[in-house]
Design an enzyme around this catalytic site. Structure first.
Site: not given
Ligand code: 0O2
Length: 230
Positions: A79, A135-136, A162, A174, A177
């Site tokens: 990607r 974030k948006e 991370e 989260a 979602e």
């Protein structure tokens, strides 16, 4: 690092023995990422224990860890347009080792970040603060990429990992979602309305975090003084 190994070359093996021989360097590298997860998780457990002894409460609610699956590793490198090789994976992917730390309060996130980064064997590589800059779609969390040393019989390797730090409310949003995003039967007319409603829920969850933090600050300021004085 020794000679670079292509994933295609590993997968082209047409005999199990050959496959295992060719996959050995990859499995060895994944083992090092797994050790990095163990090191970082232990560090957070130690921080939590000490904090709990000194301040009578835990800044960590729970810790989840995951090692990225080989197929997700290949998919991400494709990607992003990176070469599909082990060297490229080490250089370009920072989330093969993942540690998610769930905290009761927003302040805990920044206290934990500071305590982890103050350790002299931890190096900060990158920071993305999606709490200060959500974030948006409304996603909030603090992401840090760190380098942690892993000691093996072959020597020391500095491994990237991370760390995602979030409150229970951020994690609740989260997780749901993420589950909803992978439902395949959402038509495009509905998708816009769903995105807007999810964003509204993100705003509510942010408000909840702020209110809970204010209540705790209030209780602390009127309390016995037996809590942290950061
Ligand atoms: P998993 O299984 O959780 O690891 P990328 O977004 O992957 O192209 P980058 O720079 O790694 O590139 O992204 P970022 O934004 O720093 O962090 C990506 C990770 O953060 C995701 O990992 C999620 O865990 C989490 N994340 C980021 N944005 C969102 C979001 O909008 N919703 C939810 N639920 N999680 C998010 P992966 O690889 O997607 O999955």
């Amino acid at each position: 690092m020794s000679e670079d190994v292509s994933f295609k070359d590993i997968l082209m093996s047409d005999h199990p023995d050959e496959l295992m021989r060719k996959a050995a360097p990859f499995l060895n590298l994944m083992m090092k990422y797994e050790c990095a997860i163990m090191e970082v998780e232990t560090k957070f457990n130690v921080i939590n224990n000490e904090f709990s002894t000194n301040h009578n409460r835990n800044p960590i609610e729970s810790i989840k860890t995951r090692l990225k699956e080989p197929l997700s590793i290949i998919e991400k490198m494709k990607r992003k347009g990176f070469p599909i090789t082990m060297e490229s994976m080490e250089e370009n992917l920072f989330d093969i080792a993942g540690i998610r730390v769930i905290c009761p309060f927003i302040d805990d996130i920044y206290i934990l970040k500071k305590m982890l980064l103050s350790q002299d064997d931890i190096k900060l590589i990158q920071e993305k603060d999606y709490i200060k800059n959500p974030k948006e779609n409304g996603y909030r969390s603090l992401h840090i990429i760190i380098e942690v040393p892993v000691f093996l019989s072959s020597g020391k390797s500095n491994m990237k990992a991370e760390v995602q730090l979030r409150t229970m409310a951020m994690d609740f949003w989260a997780s749901l979602e993420h589950k909803l995003k992978y439902k395949k039967n959402i038509d495009s007319a509905n998708a816009e309305s769903i995105a807007q409603r999810l964003k509204a829920c993100a705003v509510l969850s942010s408000d909840l975090d702020i209110r809970m933090q204010e209540i705790r600050n209030d209780i602390d300021s009127k309390g016995s003084g037996n809590d942290e004085d950061e």
